[in-house]
Scaffold this motif. Structure first.
Motif, PDB file in Angstrom:
ATOM      1  N   PHE A 174      -7.910  -3.526  -3.726  1.00  0.00           N
ATOM      2  CA  PHE A 174      -6.720  -3.318  -4.545  1.00  0.00           C
ATOM      3  C   PHE A 174      -6.163  -4.669  -4.978  1.00  0.00           C
ATOM      4  N   THR A 190      -0.182  -1.455  -5.509  1.00  0.00           N
ATOM      5  CA  THR A 190      -1.238  -0.581  -6.025  1.00  0.00           C
ATOM      6  C   THR A 190      -1.940   0.145  -4.882  1.00  0.00           C
ATOM      7  N   THR A 243       0.254   2.971  -3.896  1.00  0.00           N
ATOM      8  CA  THR A 243       0.261   3.988  -4.947  1.00  0.00           C
ATOM      9  C   THR A 243      -0.949   4.892  -4.856  1.00  0.00           C
ATOM     10  N   TRP A 244      -2.127   4.291  -4.699  1.00  0.00           N
ATOM     11  CA  TRP A 244      -3.346   5.095  -4.695  1.00  0.00           C
ATOM     12  C   TRP A 244      -3.556   5.822  -3.374  1.00  0.00           C
ATOM     13  N   SER A 290       4.353   6.924  -6.281  1.00  0.00           N
ATOM     14  CA  SER A 290       3.166   6.813  -7.137  1.00  0.00           C
ATOM     15  C   SER A 290       3.454   7.202  -8.577  1.00  0.00           C
ATOM     16  N   GLN A 336      -3.159   1.052 -12.560  1.00  0.00           N
ATOM     17  CA  GLN A 336      -3.723  -0.220 -12.113  1.00  0.00           C
ATOM     18  C   GLN A 336      -4.386  -0.011 -10.753  1.00  0.00           C
ATOM     19  N   PHE A 337      -5.309  -0.920 -10.441  1.00  0.00           N
ATOM     20  CA  PHE A 337      -5.996  -0.859  -9.147  1.00  0.00           C
ATOM     21  C   PHE A 337      -5.853  -2.175  -8.386  1.00  0.00           C
TER      22      PHE A 337
END
Length: 198
Positions: A61, A66, A69-70, A187, A197-198
């Motif tokens: 990440f 991020t 978030t994921w 998120s 985004q990652f």
């Protein structure tokens, strides 16, 4: 005299009717108390702990935000799997017969969803603490404490005997609702503010 052939709860020898005993809500009291202690304990720690503004992230990440978030999104998707599999197990989706593997899917999706939240919660509590500086953050912080309290209450309830039939679906629903609110206030906010985004 009561007819025992038309009333299954009638005693054929005395003619009296014995009503079935309703499950007591008492077995739910301990899990709820333990869950409440966990929720309050996390809130107190998050409020009193001095934020470090630093926590270890996971590889792959671009940053901690991020990652959170994921991972929260993964937990959210797995929670939907939990909900659908529970509805199938309880026979609440007409026309669907529960396959033999549905219980395994339900358990493992729950375990993986919980594991996905651990790095997120660690960062939120250790690096950021509990903040009340914006409405979204207040809701997110309080819901995080609520989520873990509800999760613990559900886990403590699972092995208990004599639970009323509504207990586990209610606790599972509270855990699901908590995770949905967490996703909406973190998120979804990130995606709508900064894009994917990652």
């Amino acid at each position: 005299m009561t007819n025992p052939l038309t009333n299954p709860h009638a005693d054929p020898h005395s003619g009296t009717v014995t009503l079935p005993r309703k499950p007591s809500a008492a077995p739910v009291a301990l899990p709820l108390a333990v869950g409440a202690l966990v929720a309050v304990g996390l809130g107190v720690y998050g409020r009193l702990h001095t934020p470090t503004n630093f926590a270890i992230g996971l590889a792959g990440f671009s940053g901690t935000l991020t990652m959170k978030t994921w991972l929260t999104t993964a937990a959210f998707v797995l929670a939907i799997v939990q909900l659908v599999s529970a509805l199938i197990m309880y026979g609440k989706l007409p026309g669907l017969v529960a396959p033999p593997w549905i219980g395994t899917l339900h358990r493992w999706s729950g375990r993986l969803a919980f594991l996905a939240t651990i790095p997120v919660a660690f960062h939120c509590l250790y690096a950021l603490g509990m903040s009340f500086d914006a409405p979204r953050v207040i809701v997110h912080s309080l819901t995080g404490c609520f989520f873990y309290g509800a999760f613990v209450a559900k886990m403590v309830s699972l092995p208990r005997r004599g639970l009323p039939g509504w207990a586990l679906p209610l606790l599972g629903g509270l855990v699901f609702t908590g995770l949905v609110v967490l996703w909406l206030t973190s998120s979804l906010w990130f995606f709508t503010t900064f894009g994917f985004q990652f």
